[in-house]
Scaffold this motif. Structure first.
Motif, PDB file in Angstrom:
ATOM      1  N   ALA A 169       0.833  -1.213   0.000  1.00 46.77           N
ATOM      2  CA  ALA A 169       0.000   0.000   0.000  1.00 46.77           C
ATOM      3  C   ALA A 169       0.862   1.257   0.000  1.00 46.77           C
ATOM      4  N   ILE A 170       1.887   1.301   0.835  1.00 43.82           N
ATOM      5  CA  ILE A 170       2.759   2.482   0.929  1.00 43.82           C
ATOM      6  C   ILE A 170       3.514   2.694  -0.379  1.00 43.82           C
ATOM      7  N   ALA A 171       4.067   1.626  -0.969  1.00 44.71           N
ATOM      8  CA  ALA A 171       4.808   1.755  -2.227  1.00 44.71           C
ATOM      9  C   ALA A 171       3.885   2.224  -3.352  1.00 44.71           C
ATOM     10  N   SER A 172       2.672   1.708  -3.377  1.00 46.54           N
ATOM     11  CA  SER A 172       1.710   2.103  -4.403  1.00 46.54           C
ATOM     12  C   SER A 172       1.330   3.569  -4.259  1.00 46.54           C
ATOM     13  N   LYS A 173       1.028   3.979  -3.062  1.00 48.31           N
ATOM     14  CA  LYS A 173       0.637   5.372  -2.809  1.00 48.31           C
ATOM     15  C   LYS A 173       1.780   6.317  -3.206  1.00 48.31           C
TER      16      LYS A 173
END
Length: 117
Positions: free
Chosen positions: A99-103
């Motif tokens: 989620a963090i990498a995508s955001k």
């Protein structure tokens, strides 16, 4: 001369998912190509779908359970399906880092201060 609507455009993205090493003790960052509209939930849904055939050949695994339901993003919140209960610590790390990498990728913000490989 023929006239008509504009040609359709296809949006292609590189999304990051986090899988587990063959021993299941380390996160492994993987980049996957995805065509279409994306948001953070798209990356999580790719993770929930499990490792690709190539990733399986590399011995990569996941502790994120598969689900027949989709993951949704609501504002800054990821809504997991009801059947994804009792997640292990490594599954939680996989979901969090994906989620963090995508955001970071989608919003163009730095991916710093986070303990993901």
């Amino acid at each position: 001369m023929l006239t008509g609507a504009e040609a359709p455009t296809v949006s292609s993205h590189e999304l990051t998912v986090y899988l587990l090493s063959a021993k299941g003790d380390e996160l492994v960052r993987r980049t996957r190509d995805y065509t279409g509209n994306v948001d953070t939930a798209t990356a999580i849904n790719l993770l929930v779908a499990g490792p690709t055939e190539d990733e399986k050949k590399l011995g990569l695994t996941t502790e994120v359970p598969s689900s027949s339901s989709r993951v949704y993003a609501v504002s800054n919140l990821i809504v997991l399906p009801e059947d994804m209960v009792g997640l292990t610590k490594m599954a939680q790390f996989q979901l969090y880092c994906t989620a963090i990498a995508s955001k970071a990728k989608l919003e163009g913000v730095p991916f710093s201060g986070v303990e993901c490989p």
